[in-house]
Each structure stands twice: as structure tokens, then as C-alpha cells.
Enzyme design. Structure first.
Site, mmCIF file in Angstrom:
data_model
loop_
_atom_site.group_PDB
_atom_site.id
_atom_site.type_symbol
_atom_site.label_atom_id
_atom_site.label_comp_id
_atom_site.label_asym_id
_atom_site.label_seq_id
_atom_site.Cartn_x
_atom_site.Cartn_y
_atom_site.Cartn_z
ATOM 1 N N ASP A 126 0.862 -1.180 0.000
ATOM 2 C CA ASP A 126 0.000 0.000 0.000
ATOM 3 C C ASP A 126 0.895 1.225 0.000
ATOM 4 O O ASP A 126 1.826 1.318 0.808
ATOM 5 C CB ASP A 126 -0.866 0.048 1.265
ATOM 6 C CG ASP A 126 -2.080 -0.879 1.175
ATOM 7 O OD1 ASP A 126 -2.363 -1.388 0.066
ATOM 8 O OD2 ASP A 126 -2.741 -1.082 2.210
ATOM 9 N N ASP A 184 -10.742 -9.545 10.080
ATOM 10 C CA ASP A 184 -9.889 -10.655 9.636
ATOM 11 C C ASP A 184 -9.243 -11.340 10.838
ATOM 12 O O ASP A 184 -9.121 -12.559 10.885
ATOM 13 C CB ASP A 184 -8.767 -10.144 8.723
ATOM 14 C CG ASP A 184 -9.295 -9.533 7.446
ATOM 15 O OD1 ASP A 184 -10.459 -9.810 7.098
ATOM 16 O OD2 ASP A 184 -8.555 -8.777 6.801
ATOM 17 N N ASN A 242 -18.955 -10.220 8.040
ATOM 18 C CA ASN A 242 -19.614 -9.279 8.937
ATOM 19 C C ASN A 242 -21.063 -9.089 8.489
ATOM 20 O O ASN A 242 -21.513 -9.656 7.495
ATOM 21 C CB ASN A 242 -18.818 -7.958 9.030
ATOM 22 C CG ASN A 242 -18.831 -7.166 7.729
ATOM 23 O OD1 ASN A 242 -19.699 -7.355 6.878
ATOM 24 N ND2 ASN A 242 -17.861 -6.285 7.568
ATOM 25 N N HIS A 264 -0.913 -0.378 -4.259
ATOM 26 C CA HIS A 264 -2.275 0.144 -4.113
ATOM 27 C C HIS A 264 -2.139 1.527 -3.485
ATOM 28 O O HIS A 264 -1.832 1.644 -2.304
ATOM 29 C CB HIS A 264 -3.110 -0.768 -3.217
ATOM 30 C CG HIS A 264 -3.389 -2.107 -3.839
ATOM 31 N ND1 HIS A 264 -4.515 -2.840 -3.557
ATOM 32 C CD2 HIS A 264 -2.698 -2.834 -4.753
ATOM 33 C CE1 HIS A 264 -4.488 -3.973 -4.260
ATOM 34 N NE2 HIS A 264 -3.394 -3.992 -4.987
ATOM 35 N N HIS A 271 -19.246 -11.678 12.575
ATOM 36 C CA HIS A 271 -18.833 -10.730 13.609
ATOM 37 C C HIS A 271 -19.521 -9.397 13.386
ATOM 38 O O HIS A 271 -19.713 -8.950 12.260
ATOM 39 C CB HIS A 271 -17.311 -10.556 13.657
ATOM 40 C CG HIS A 271 -16.699 -10.186 12.340
ATOM 41 N ND1 HIS A 271 -16.252 -11.111 11.441
ATOM 42 C CD2 HIS A 271 -16.475 -8.979 11.778
ATOM 43 C CE1 HIS A 271 -15.764 -10.491 10.383
ATOM 44 N NE2 HIS A 271 -15.893 -9.199 10.543
ATOM 45 N N GLU A 315 -21.726 -7.748 4.893
ATOM 46 C CA GLU A 315 -21.492 -8.752 3.854
ATOM 47 C C GLU A 315 -22.628 -9.780 3.841
ATOM 48 O O GLU A 315 -23.067 -10.221 2.770
ATOM 49 C CB GLU A 315 -20.133 -9.427 4.098
ATOM 50 C CG GLU A 315 -18.975 -8.463 3.860
ATOM 51 C CD GLU A 315 -17.728 -8.696 4.707
ATOM 52 O OE1 GLU A 315 -16.845 -7.831 4.677
ATOM 53 O OE2 GLU A 315 -17.636 -9.722 5.408
ATOM 54 N N VAL A 331 -13.987 -1.497 22.700
ATOM 55 C CA VAL A 331 -13.022 -0.467 23.094
ATOM 56 C C VAL A 331 -13.616 0.893 22.735
ATOM 57 O O VAL A 331 -13.965 1.144 21.576
ATOM 58 C CB VAL A 331 -11.681 -0.686 22.358
ATOM 59 C CG1 VAL A 331 -10.692 0.428 22.663
ATOM 60 C CG2 VAL A 331 -11.104 -2.045 22.731
HETATM 61 P P1 ADP Z 1 -12.303 -5.305 8.518
HETATM 62 O O1 ADP Z 1 -12.950 -5.430 7.179
HETATM 63 O O2 ADP Z 1 -11.538 -4.035 8.715
HETATM 64 O O3 ADP Z 1 -11.504 -6.509 8.911
HETATM 65 P P2 ADP Z 1 -14.928 -5.746 9.672
HETATM 66 O O4 ADP Z 1 -15.884 -4.627 9.432
HETATM 67 O O5 ADP Z 1 -15.138 -7.009 8.925
HETATM 68 O O6 ADP Z 1 -13.460 -5.166 9.553
HETATM 69 O O7 ADP Z 1 -14.946 -6.118 11.225
HETATM 70 C C1 ADP Z 1 -14.698 -5.221 12.223
HETATM 71 C C2 ADP Z 1 -15.082 -5.918 13.530
HETATM 72 O O8 ADP Z 1 -14.201 -5.443 14.535
HETATM 73 C C3 ADP Z 1 -16.477 -5.587 14.021
HETATM 74 O O9 ADP Z 1 -17.437 -6.501 13.528
HETATM 75 C C4 ADP Z 1 -16.332 -5.728 15.522
HETATM 76 O O10 ADP Z 1 -16.573 -7.048 15.923
HETATM 77 C C5 ADP Z 1 -14.868 -5.386 15.763
HETATM 78 N N1 ADP Z 1 -14.706 -4.033 16.290
HETATM 79 C C6 ADP Z 1 -14.850 -2.871 15.609
HETATM 80 N N2 ADP Z 1 -14.639 -1.818 16.409
HETATM 81 C C7 ADP Z 1 -14.340 -2.308 17.639
HETATM 82 C C8 ADP Z 1 -14.041 -1.733 18.908
HETATM 83 N N3 ADP Z 1 -14.004 -0.408 19.074
HETATM 84 N N4 ADP Z 1 -13.807 -2.567 19.967
HETATM 85 C C9 ADP Z 1 -13.844 -3.897 19.802
HETATM 86 N N5 ADP Z 1 -14.138 -4.506 18.634
HETATM 87 C C10 ADP Z 1 -14.380 -3.732 17.558
#
Ligand code: ADP
Length: 472
Positions: A37, A462, A309, A181, A357, A312, A451
């Protein structure tokens, strides 16, 4: 014991079991791309200078403002894409199709900083600090610049030219950046003058222009294909991802299907000959409905496990015309619709494990003969602690740093939704154990830690999916 204290105890016990369990996992393979990147802050003066020196380019960009190119074949396409993204404050990703444009961007704009890109490369870097014996990552072309972006940990390998496992820092061949990228980042309120118009970004966002002629077709390097089977006895898990890099069509007249089919065949053959291996596919946001459907039809039947997620999941539901169910999932007032959606997906694809998730919870459906409810739950709880710790400190740290994730508070809002699902599943203990059984499957729901002020969330999904899959 309060419900919070009950779950906190489960979290602690899961962490105590999981860290040593990671050491006993033979090996994890991550495919199918790592990339570079190139981060670049948008500096209006730089772009305005380019335009002032090339009146024909300035005229074309001005004239096309507001339109969206499908891909980048000329410098004007790139600048129009960048201007459109900036003007709307909307993220946009386009592929660069011509090497001359890649050279033009390198020469005229360059980058401020390079960092690891590609799902596999990123996963490798955040998994390597875990006490896993062996991680094999796919990275092609592995030039010195790409190799240097991998972390130092000695449990990380690529397949070298001799077909042996070797750390990327030792295995690279040649120098140069053959794929990049570009991530053009702009803040809110940035003003860019194009012709007699002044564009202003309504919010901070980014425009991605990707030059990746090799990986864009997901063509797996022949040396990797040839040498992998011999190495497979040392590995147990295969995490497949990165298919969002496919394009619907290519300049040579081929389409995504020409490239998705061979990957599916490769995975199928590996699985047939090495039945001990478990495969996971990590869904990513894919703009093309055709490619999304292709993945559901060709890839999901070849893997054991899927991670995704809620966004998706809704896209998959809408592709199948299940708009009402998608709408109910989006409502977020109940998890009953989410469970129904996952059950339908498992029924139609034959997937043995699906993990969703979302912010505040993870929900997994797993065949009773694939893994026990407790194993699956403890792996999900470990992932929750890991995600909390990484969001807090911005990286996957030492076991002690991971343990600090336990101090992050639980998502309280989940408990009423969990109680409702317990009733639906007629499983009284569900709110305490998170485990229920239905139609030969285990349903596992865990409340997660959130958090409040995360340092880093990119790639968190991921991390959650892959760590739960490997341990579960
Ligand atoms: P990426 O595509 O960046 O991997 P996703 O949108 O698929 O991210 O997933 C992000 C996940 O991270 C959320 O579904 C949630 O479970 C977790 N997450 C996001 N923000 C927080 C946070 N502030 N604290 C804890 N978990 C988080």
C-alpha cells in the site's frame, strides 16, 4: 453470579486455554495475496501544478468532473476518480489498467510511505506475534521492497524458489515495486481547484488506485502450486481471502469467472488429497454482485468455514432476493433474523462452520461433528480478547499485552438480545453458556468487549475470524 461476572470468568478461562493451544497448532497457510500500500496525502498544490503544466489534461479533468470512470486507463481517469471521491467525501477504489499510468503516478505523485497491503500479508503480520509454530504466506512478486514489509518473527515463511520454507526477509528475489495500491487520503474541508471550480471534501476519506496486474487475476504462482502439496503435512489450516481484488472484466476480454474457477479447482484438489486440512474463506466487501454470487457458488462449497460481517451477510441475502430478511438483520433489534440468515446460508452452501462478527457480538453456527460448542466458544472468546487488546494498543502484542484485553468492558446491550434468542432456541442456559443445539448444529453466541476509543480497527474482522477459526 451476575451475568457480566459469568462472562468475564469464561473470557479468562478461554484465554488461559488458548495461548498454550496456539503452540500445538501445526501450521497456518494464508492465501492469496500480499501487496504494497502506498499512502499518499492529497496535496492540492501538487495536483494543481500538474494541471497547470498540462492544459489538455486540465481541460479533460474539468470537463469530466462529476462522472466516474469504471477503471483507470489514463492520468485523466485517475484525477477524475480522485476528484469525484474528494468532492463527495466517499471512499472509491479503481484498478489501474495501463502500466504507463502506474509510471505516471510514480513520477508525478509518488507516495509518502509504503506499508503492508493485501489481506494475506496483513494477516501474516498480525498472526506472527502469536505463539503459532508456522505461518506460510502467499506473496508474489516477492521483491525486496515487499519482503521488508513483513514482520521479523521467525515463525513466518514463504515458499522460496527452491520450494523450501524460508522467512520472506531471506527469500526475496529482485528489487522494485511491481504492484502498489495507492491510498490517497484527504481530510475534511480540503479544497482542490480544478479549472474554475473549487471542490471541497465534505468529510475525510480516501481514494484507492490499485496497480496489481499479477494478483488482479488471482493467478497463483506456479512454483507455489507445485511445491505446496509436499509441504502440506506440516500444516493444518488454510485461510483464503483477498478475492475482492478480482475485476468483473479485463482489458483482454476475460472475466472474473476465468480466474475464480481455477482457484476453486486448486482448493478442491488440495482438499481432496489432504483431508486433514481445514479451509476458511474470509468474505470481504465486494462491490460486484456477479463476483459475490460467484464466490458463493464456486468458493463456499470448497471450504469448511466462512467468516463475514453483518454488511457482507446482507449483501449475500439481497443477491438472493431475500430483501426482507436482510432488512431485519439490518434493524439490529433482534438476533433471530441474523441466526435465520446464517442457517439458510449454511443449508444452501453446505458450509460446516459460519462465523459472523458485528460490533458487540460474534455468532457462530457449526456442525456438531466439526467442533464442540465449548471449543468453538472459547476460540471466539479468545478472538474477542485479542480484538480488544489490538484495538487498544494498535497491534497484536505479547501474551501479557493480549491479556490486558480482558480489562475492556463487555457490550451490555447484548444481554437482552441474548435472552430473546435463548427463548427462541428454548435453551435456558444459553445466556450463561452461549451454546445451544439445533438441527445437528451448535449455535454459539458470545458478547464481546468494545473499546471506547480504538487506536486501530482496520483488519480487525480478519483477525477475529482467523483466530477463532484456527483455535476452533
Ligand atoms: P475489517 O474489514 O476491517 O476486517 P470488519 O468490518 O469485517 O473489519 O470487522 C470489524 C469488527 O471489529 C467488528 O465486527 C467488531 O466485531 C470489531 N470491532 C470494531 N470496532 C471495535 C471496537 N471499538 N472494539 C472492539 N471490537 C471492535
Amino acid at each position: 453470579m451476575s451475568i457480566q461476572a459469568n462472562w468475564q470468568k469464561l473470557y479468562e478461562a478461554a484465554l488461559d486455554k488458548s495461548l498454550p493451544a496456539l503452540e500445538t497448532i501445526p501450521g497456518v497457510i494464508l492465501g492469496f495475496h500480499s501487496t504494497i500500500d502506498g499512502l499518499k496525502r492529497v496535496v492540492p498544490e501538487e495536483i494543481e501544478k500538474i494541471l497547470s503544466q498540462d492544459p489538455a489534461l486540465a481541460e479533460e479533468v474539468s470537463r469530466r468532473l462529476g462522472s466516474l470512470p469504471a477503471e483507470i486507463r489514463t492520468p485523466a481517469d485517475l484525477l477524475v476518480g480522485l476528484a469525484s471521491s474528494l468532492q463527495r467525501g466517499k471512499a472509491l477504489q479503481l484498478m489501474i489498467r495501463e502500466e504507463s499510468v502506474y509510471q505516471w503516478v510514480m513520477e508525478h505523485l509518488g507516495y509518502d510511505q509504503i506499508r503492508m497491503g493485501g489481506t494475506s500479508g496483513n494477516m501474516a503480520n498480525f498472526m506472527a506475534p502469536l505463539p503459532l509454530p508456522r505461518i506460510l504466506v502467499y506473496s508474489n512478486p516477492l521483491t525486496r521492497e515487499q519482503a521488508e514489509l513483513f514482520v521479523d518473527n521467525q515463525n513466518l515463511y514463504v515458499i522460496n524458489q527452491e520450494g523450501e520454507l524460508q522467512h520472506p526477509h531471506q527469500a526475496w528475489q529482485g528489487e522494485g515495486i511491481y504492484a502498489i495500491h495507492w491510498i490517497f487520503e484527504y481530510p475534511k474541508g480540503l479544497k482542490l481547484k480544478v479549472g474554475d471550480q473549487v471542490l471541497e471534501s465534505p468529510r475525510a476519506n480516501r481514494f484507492i488506485a490499485a496497480w496489481n496486474p499479477i494478483n488482479n487475476k488471482l493467478q497463483i504462482e506456479s512454483n507455489f502450486q507445485k511445491c505446496l502439496p509436499r509441504l502440506l503435512p506440516s500444516f493444518s489450516h488454510f485461510v483464503v481471502s483477498g478475492f475482492h481484488i478480482l475485476s468483473e472484466t479485463y482489458p483482454d476480454g476475460t472475466t472474473w469467472l476465468d480466474y475464480l474457477r481455477p482457484v476453486a479447482r486448486f482448493l478442491r484438489e488440495l482438499k481432496k488429497d489432504h483431508s486433514h486440512l481445514r479451509f476458511h474463506y474470509e468474505f470481504a466487501s465486494i462491490a460486484s454482485a456477479a463476483i459475490r454470487k460467484g464466490i458463493v457458488d464456486y468458493i463456499l462449497p470448497t471450504v469448511d468455514s466462512l467468516g463475514l460481517n453483518e454488511v457482507e451477510l446482507c449483501a449475500i441475502l439481497r443477491d438472493r432476493g431475500e430483501d426482507e430478511l436482510a432488512h431485519n438483520v439490518e434493524n439490529r433489534t433482534s438476533l433471530v433474523a441474523v441466526l435465520r440468515a446464517l442457517e439458510r446460508l449454511a443449508d444452501s452452501t453446505g458450509l460446516r462452520r459460519i462465523q459472523l462478527h458485528d460490533l458487540g457480538y460474534y455468532l457462530t453456527l457449526v456442525d456438531a461433528d466439526y467442533a464442540s460448542g465449548e471449543e468453538t466458544r472459547d476460540a471466539m472468546l479468545f478472538a474477542g480478547t485479542l480484538a480488544a487488546s489490538r484495538s487498544t494498543i494498535g497491534r497484536v502484542g505479547t501474551p501479557d499485552e493480549i491479556r490486558q484485553g480482558l480489562d475492556v468492558p463487555l457490550a451490555e446491550q447484548l444481554f437482552p438480545l441474548m435472552a430473546e434468542l435463548a427463548q427462541e432456541l428454548e435453551e435456558e442456559e444459553f445466556t450463561k453458556t452461549g451454546i445451544a443445539t439445533k438441527n445437528g448444529r451448535r449455535i454459539i453466541l458470545v458478547p464481546t468487549k468494545i473499546v471506547a476509543k480504538p487506536v486501530l480497527t482496520v483488519g480487525l474482522g480478519d483477525l477475529i475470524s482467523s483466530s477463532s477459526f484456527i483455535l476452533g
